[in-house]
Write a protein that holds these residues in place. Structure first.
Motif, PDB file in Angstrom:
ATOM      1  N   UNK A  10       0.806  -1.216   0.000  1.00  0.00           N
ATOM      2  CA  UNK A  10       0.000   0.000   0.000  1.00  0.00           C
ATOM      3  C   UNK A  10       0.838   1.263   0.000  1.00  0.00           C
ATOM      4  N   UNK A  11       1.922   1.269   0.767  1.00  0.00           N
ATOM      5  CA  UNK A  11       2.793   2.448   0.823  1.00  0.00           C
ATOM      6  C   UNK A  11       3.489   2.677  -0.510  1.00  0.00           C
ATOM      7  N   UNK A  12       3.980   1.613  -1.134  1.00  0.00           N
ATOM      8  CA  UNK A  12       4.625   1.754  -2.441  1.00  0.00           C
ATOM      9  C   UNK A  12       3.645   2.243  -3.495  1.00  0.00           C
ATOM     10  N   UNK A  13       2.446   1.686  -3.488  1.00  0.00           N
ATOM     11  CA  UNK A  13       1.457   2.069  -4.486  1.00  0.00           C
ATOM     12  C   UNK A  13       1.003   3.510  -4.291  1.00  0.00           C
ATOM     13  N   UNK A  14       0.708   3.887  -3.056  1.00  0.00           N
ATOM     14  CA  UNK A  14       0.224   5.252  -2.825  1.00  0.00           C
ATOM     15  C   UNK A  14       1.307   6.293  -3.087  1.00  0.00           C
ATOM     16  N   UNK A  15       2.531   6.018  -2.694  1.00  0.00           N
ATOM     17  CA  UNK A  15       3.595   6.982  -2.983  1.00  0.00           C
ATOM     18  C   UNK A  15       3.910   7.034  -4.467  1.00  0.00           C
ATOM     19  N   UNK A  16       3.775   5.909  -5.162  1.00  0.00           N
ATOM     20  CA  UNK A  16       3.962   5.902  -6.613  1.00  0.00           C
ATOM     21  C   UNK A  16       2.905   6.723  -7.326  1.00  0.00           C
ATOM     22  N   UNK A  17       1.655   6.579  -6.921  1.00  0.00           N
ATOM     23  CA  UNK A  17       0.574   7.367  -7.536  1.00  0.00           C
ATOM     24  C   UNK A  17       0.762   8.848  -7.228  1.00  0.00           C
ATOM     25  N   UNK A  18       1.156   9.178  -6.006  1.00  0.00           N
ATOM     26  CA  UNK A  18       1.398  10.575  -5.643  1.00  0.00           C
ATOM     27  C   UNK A  18       2.492  11.178  -6.521  1.00  0.00           C
ATOM     28  N   UNK A  19       3.575  10.444  -6.727  1.00  0.00           N
ATOM     29  CA  UNK A  19       4.674  10.975  -7.531  1.00  0.00           C
ATOM     30  C   UNK A  19       4.324  11.045  -9.012  1.00  0.00           C
ATOM     31  N   UNK A  20       3.472  10.154  -9.485  1.00  0.00           N
ATOM     32  CA  UNK A  20       3.055  10.209 -10.885  1.00  0.00           C
ATOM     33  C   UNK A  20       2.259  11.482 -11.156  1.00  0.00           C
ATOM     34  N   UNK A  21       1.539  11.970 -10.174  1.00  0.00           N
ATOM     35  CA  UNK A  21       0.714  13.158 -10.353  1.00  0.00           C
ATOM     36  C   UNK A  21       1.498  14.464 -10.226  1.00  0.00           C
ATOM     37  N   UNK A  22       2.793  14.406 -10.024  1.00  0.00           N
ATOM     38  CA  UNK A  22       3.605  15.615  -9.947  1.00  0.00           C
ATOM     39  C   UNK A  22       3.797  16.198 -11.337  1.00  0.00           C
ATOM     40  N   UNK A  23       4.247  17.451 -11.428  1.00  0.00           N
ATOM     41  CA  UNK A  23       4.367  18.130 -12.717  1.00  0.00           C
ATOM     42  C   UNK A  23       5.761  18.036 -13.322  1.00  0.00           C
ATOM     43  N   UNK A  24       6.689  17.454 -12.627  1.00  0.00           N
ATOM     44  CA  UNK A  24       8.056  17.316 -13.150  1.00  0.00           C
ATOM     45  C   UNK A  24       8.280  15.884 -13.624  1.00  0.00           C
ATOM     46  N   UNK A  26      11.136  13.876 -13.426  1.00  0.00           N
ATOM     47  CA  UNK A  26      11.858  12.938 -12.561  1.00  0.00           C
ATOM     48  C   UNK A  26      10.958  12.299 -11.507  1.00  0.00           C
ATOM     49  N   UNK A  27      10.093  13.067 -10.808  1.00  0.00           N
ATOM     50  CA  UNK A  27       9.172  12.397  -9.881  1.00  0.00           C
ATOM     51  C   UNK A  27       8.208  11.432 -10.578  1.00  0.00           C
ATOM     52  N   UNK A  28       7.856  11.712 -11.820  1.00  0.00           N
ATOM     53  CA  UNK A  28       6.985  10.793 -12.564  1.00  0.00           C
ATOM     54  C   UNK A  28       7.715   9.478 -12.822  1.00  0.00           C
ATOM     55  N   UNK A  29       8.991   9.556 -13.178  1.00  0.00           N
ATOM     56  CA  UNK A  29       9.777   8.332 -13.415  1.00  0.00           C
ATOM     57  C   UNK A  29       9.912   7.527 -12.127  1.00  0.00           C
ATOM     58  N   UNK A  30      10.210   8.196 -11.020  1.00  0.00           N
ATOM     59  CA  UNK A  30      10.332   7.504  -9.738  1.00  0.00           C
ATOM     60  C   UNK A  30       8.988   6.921  -9.317  1.00  0.00           C
ATOM     61  N   UNK A  31       7.897   7.664  -9.568  1.00  0.00           N
ATOM     62  CA  UNK A  31       6.558   7.173  -9.240  1.00  0.00           C
ATOM     63  C   UNK A  31       6.186   5.934 -10.023  1.00  0.00           C
ATOM     64  N   UNK A  32       6.516   5.912 -11.319  1.00  0.00           N
ATOM     65  CA  UNK A  32       6.253   4.708 -12.119  1.00  0.00           C
ATOM     66  C   UNK A  32       7.053   3.516 -11.605  1.00  0.00           C
ATOM     67  N   UNK A  33       8.279   3.768 -11.197  1.00  0.00           N
ATOM     68  CA  UNK A  33       9.104   2.694 -10.666  1.00  0.00           C
ATOM     69  C   UNK A  33       8.538   2.160  -9.350  1.00  0.00           C
ATOM     70  N   UNK A  34       8.137   3.052  -8.452  1.00  0.00           N
ATOM     71  CA  UNK A  34       7.558   2.608  -7.177  1.00  0.00           C
ATOM     72  C   UNK A  34       6.237   1.865  -7.389  1.00  0.00           C
ATOM     73  N   UNK A  35       5.434   2.345  -8.333  1.00  0.00           N
ATOM     74  CA  UNK A  35       4.173   1.670  -8.631  1.00  0.00           C
ATOM     75  C   UNK A  35       4.428   0.269  -9.191  1.00  0.00           C
ATOM     76  N   UNK A  36       5.432   0.134 -10.044  1.00  0.00           N
ATOM     77  CA  UNK A  36       5.738  -1.193 -10.572  1.00  0.00           C
ATOM     78  C   UNK A  36       6.283  -2.115  -9.480  1.00  0.00           C
TER      79      UNK A  36
END
Length: 122
Positions: A10-24, A26-36
């Motif tokens: 749950x923590x990995x998924x929620x932090x991944x979704x949060x980072x995917x919704x950022x406007x930059x 690099x956080x989108x790339x990290x968010x996709x990685x955490x979600x995966x």
């Protein structure tokens, strides 16, 4: 053990979704990685959380399912390729637009007030 595993997923998924919704980018790339990573752990847990069991049916009273392990191994390889592609894509976006925003536009900033110069009474 299962509760801790579920909390980590749950923590990995929620932090991944949060980072995917950022406007930059690099956080989108990290968010996709955490979600995966979260999805990989979920797939791995679907094969029963058991240690020291054989992955072959018939040789022991209990066994662990080898299919989720194969799916996670495949997902790790695909996730690595996807991460490399998205990093190259974001670097190209940075080179073309000179900005790392996802949509290529800078956020609106109000103009800074001009400094008032001294008025001399001439």
């Amino acid at each position: 053990m299962e509760l801790v595993f579920a909390l980590v997923i749950g923590a990995l998924t929620s932090s991944g979704v949060y980072l995917i919704l950022r406007a930059r980018t690099f956080p989108v790339v990290v968010g996709l990685t955490l979600l995966s990573y979260g999805v990989n752990l979920f797939l791995f847990s679907s094969g029963r959380l058991a240690t020291g069991q054989q992955p072959i049916i018939g040789t022991a009273a209990s066994y662990s399912d080898p299919l989720p392990q194969a799916l996670v191994l495949t997902a790790i390889v695909i996730g690595f390729a996807m991460t490399a592609f998205v990093v190259v894509l974001s670097l190209r976006n940075l080179a073309d637009n000179e900005d790392d925003h996802v949509d290529g536009k800078q956020p609106y900033k109000s103009p800074a007030p001009e400094e008032e110069s001294e008025v001399t009474g001439k």
